[in-house]
Design a protein around this motif. Structure first.
Motif, PDB file in Angstrom:
ATOM      1  N   GLU A  77      10.767   7.935  -1.229  1.00  8.64           N
ATOM      2  CA  GLU A  77      10.933   9.262  -1.816  1.00  8.64           C
ATOM      3  C   GLU A  77      10.544   9.270  -3.295  1.00  8.64           C
ATOM      4  N   GLU A  78      10.619   8.097  -3.950  1.00  5.90           N
ATOM      5  CA  GLU A  78      10.274   7.995  -5.365  1.00  5.90           C
ATOM      6  C   GLU A  78       8.770   7.826  -5.557  1.00  5.90           C
ATOM      7  N   SER A  79       8.175   6.953  -4.771  1.00  3.69           N
ATOM      8  CA  SER A  79       6.722   6.735  -4.855  1.00  3.69           C
ATOM      9  C   SER A  79       6.256   5.987  -3.610  1.00  3.69           C
ATOM     10  N   LEU A  80       4.958   6.068  -3.371  1.00  7.15           N
ATOM     11  CA  LEU A  80       4.347   5.372  -2.238  1.00  7.15           C
ATOM     12  C   LEU A  80       3.275   4.434  -2.769  1.00  7.15           C
ATOM     13  N   PRO A  81       2.988   3.365  -2.032  1.00  2.81           N
ATOM     14  CA  PRO A  81       1.935   2.454  -2.489  1.00  2.81           C
ATOM     15  C   PRO A  81       0.568   3.123  -2.440  1.00  2.81           C
ATOM     16  N   GLU A  82      -0.361   2.559  -3.172  1.00  2.26           N
ATOM     17  CA  GLU A  82      -1.736   3.043  -3.155  1.00  2.26           C
ATOM     18  C   GLU A  82      -2.306   2.889  -1.745  1.00  2.26           C
ATOM     19  N   PRO A  83      -3.255   3.719  -1.359  1.00  4.75           N
ATOM     20  CA  PRO A  83      -3.880   3.560  -0.043  1.00  4.75           C
ATOM     21  C   PRO A  83      -4.462   2.157   0.127  1.00  4.75           C
ATOM     22  N   ASN A  84      -4.254   1.586   1.291  1.00  2.00           N
ATOM     23  CA  ASN A  84      -4.761   0.271   1.689  1.00  2.00           C
ATOM     24  C   ASN A  84      -4.174  -0.894   0.899  1.00  2.00           C
ATOM     25  N   GLN A  85      -3.120  -0.653   0.117  1.00  2.00           N
ATOM     26  CA  GLN A  85      -2.419  -1.734  -0.581  1.00  2.00           C
ATOM     27  C   GLN A  85      -1.466  -2.389   0.414  1.00  2.00           C
ATOM     28  N   THR A  86      -1.597  -3.679   0.623  1.00  2.00           N
ATOM     29  CA  THR A  86      -0.713  -4.392   1.539  1.00  2.00           C
ATOM     30  C   THR A  86       0.665  -4.510   0.904  1.00  2.00           C
ATOM     31  N   VAL A  87       1.686  -4.092   1.652  1.00  2.00           N
ATOM     32  CA  VAL A  87       3.062  -4.113   1.158  1.00  2.00           C
ATOM     33  C   VAL A  87       3.992  -4.601   2.262  1.00  2.00           C
ATOM     34  N   LEU A  88       5.216  -4.888   1.884  1.00  2.00           N
ATOM     35  CA  LEU A  88       6.282  -5.142   2.845  1.00  2.00           C
ATOM     36  C   LEU A  88       7.065  -3.847   2.977  1.00  2.00           C
TER      37      LEU A  88
END
Length: 74
Positions: free
Chosen positions: A7-18
């Motif tokens: 809700e605060e922020s989302l990762p950049e497109p295609n950024q690998t995250v957990l």
């Protein structure tokens, strides 16, 4: 490293995250994939994609994500 609320922020497109799945899968490796229309233009729509095949976005409840750590250099 701290978990970030979606809700605060989302990762950049295609950024690998957990991602932390609240429906029981636990921690998953994922990335956000942008949908593209004619001519490759982004549509503004996106979806979560998971490293494990067979897991669909509607099967998980993602509330938090964490930047995927870089591999060791040695």
């Amino acid at each position: 490293m701290e978990w970030i609320d979606c809700e605060e922020s989302l990762p950049e497109p295609n950024q690998t995250v957990l991602v932390n799945d609240l429906n029981g899968e636990g921690v998953l490796i994922a990335w956000r994939s942008l949908w593209r229309g004619v001519g490759g233009k982004p549509t503004g729509d996106w979806q979560w994609v998971f490293q494990v095949q067979g897991i669909e976005e509607e099967d998980v409840e993602i509330k938090q994500w964490l930047a995927y750590p870089a591999p060791p250099t040695e």
